[in-house]
Design a protein around this motif. Structure first.
Motif, PDB file in Angstrom:
ATOM      1  N   GLU A 225       0.794  -1.225   0.000  1.00  0.00           N
ATOM      2  CA  GLU A 225       0.000   0.000   0.000  1.00  0.00           C
ATOM      3  C   GLU A 225       0.828   1.277   0.000  1.00  0.00           C
ATOM      4  OE1 GLU A 225      -2.552  -0.356   3.407  1.00  0.00           O
ATOM      5  OE2 GLU A 225      -3.452  -2.220   2.669  1.00  0.00           O
ATOM      6  N   GLY A 226       2.094   1.178   0.351  1.00  0.00           N
ATOM      7  CA  GLY A 226       2.916   2.376   0.496  1.00  0.00           C
ATOM      8  C   GLY A 226       2.612   3.048   1.823  1.00  0.00           C
ATOM      9  N   GLY A 227       3.129   4.223   2.010  1.00  0.00           N
ATOM     10  CA  GLY A 227       2.852   4.973   3.228  1.00  0.00           C
ATOM     11  C   GLY A 227       3.715   4.575   4.401  1.00  0.00           C
ATOM     12  N   GLY A 228       4.621   3.651   4.219  1.00  0.00           N
ATOM     13  CA  GLY A 228       5.524   3.242   5.287  1.00  0.00           C
ATOM     14  C   GLY A 228       6.941   3.654   4.952  1.00  0.00           C
ATOM     15  N   PRO A 229       7.869   3.146   5.708  1.00  0.00           N
ATOM     16  CA  PRO A 229       9.255   3.521   5.419  1.00  0.00           C
ATOM     17  C   PRO A 229       9.816   2.828   4.176  1.00  0.00           C
ATOM     18  CG  PRO A 229       9.174   1.981   7.241  1.00  0.00           C
ATOM     19  CD  PRO A 229       7.748   2.320   6.894  1.00  0.00           C
ATOM     20  N   ILE A 230       9.064   1.913   3.607  1.00  0.00           N
ATOM     21  CA  ILE A 230       9.468   1.203   2.383  1.00  0.00           C
ATOM     22  C   ILE A 230       8.563   1.667   1.249  1.00  0.00           C
ATOM     23  CG2 ILE A 230       9.623  -1.092   1.290  1.00  0.00           C
ATOM     24  CD1 ILE A 230      11.675  -0.697   3.488  1.00  0.00           C
TER      25      ILE A 230
END
Length: 169
Positions: free
Chosen positions: A143-148
């Motif tokens: 989903e995105g939105g994280g540190p990756i």
């Protein structure tokens, strides 16, 4: 479209064309052979799709490992990677279904708490409670939105599919 194609090619299979001015009638048969290249093309596209999905699953598996090994995950007052013993990472299983779905499984009993976070009793001690911060490496990739960064399934699939189709030409 397949039914329409079959009907059209059946109609084309036996065409009678009267030409009254010349006093002849032209009959064309054997046009069913027209559909053979399309059947072959359909099989080639399905084969290319299947291979592209398998390659996509391999790339996603690598991305999952890289996400776990990245030193970007919150841990107490610092950041670090997710890998301690490697058991969680090794427990990963990727399954590609005949429909082209990609399923990811982690087989350790603590995979969920590492991913989502939560409280646990260390060493089974009922009197102690520790908080594990969530390190959602799978969700970050999906989903995105994280540190990756989000894994771009569409771009990678299209590249693999195009390469496979080009190899057929």
């Amino acid at each position: 479209y397949e039914d329409l194609f079959k009907k059209t090619t059946q109609e084309l299979n036996d065409i009678s064309l009267p030409i009254p001015n010349l006093g002849i009638s032209l009959k064309v048969t054997g046009l069913d052979k027209v559909k053979k290249p399309f059947v072959v093309l359909e099989k080639q596209i399905k084969k290319a799709h299947t291979k592209a999905v398998r390659l996509l699953a391999e790339e996603f598996s690598k991305a999952l490992d890289e996400a776990m090994e990245s030193n970007v995950w919150d841990w107490t007052s610092d950041t670090r990677d997710i890998v301690d013993t490697g058991e969680l990472k090794r427990s990963k299983k990727i399954v590609v279904t005949s429909d082209g779905d990609i399923h990811v499984f982690y087989g350790t009993d603590y995979a969920a708490i590492v991913h989502y976070g939560g409280y646990f009793n260390p060493y089974g001690n009922e009197n102690a409670k520790m908080f594990y911060p969530g390190r959602p490496w799978v969700t970050s990739l999906l989903e995105g939105g994280g540190p990756i960064d989000r894994f771009d399934f569409g771009k990678i699939y299209n590249a693999f599919l195009l390469a496979e189709l080009n190899s057929l030409i």
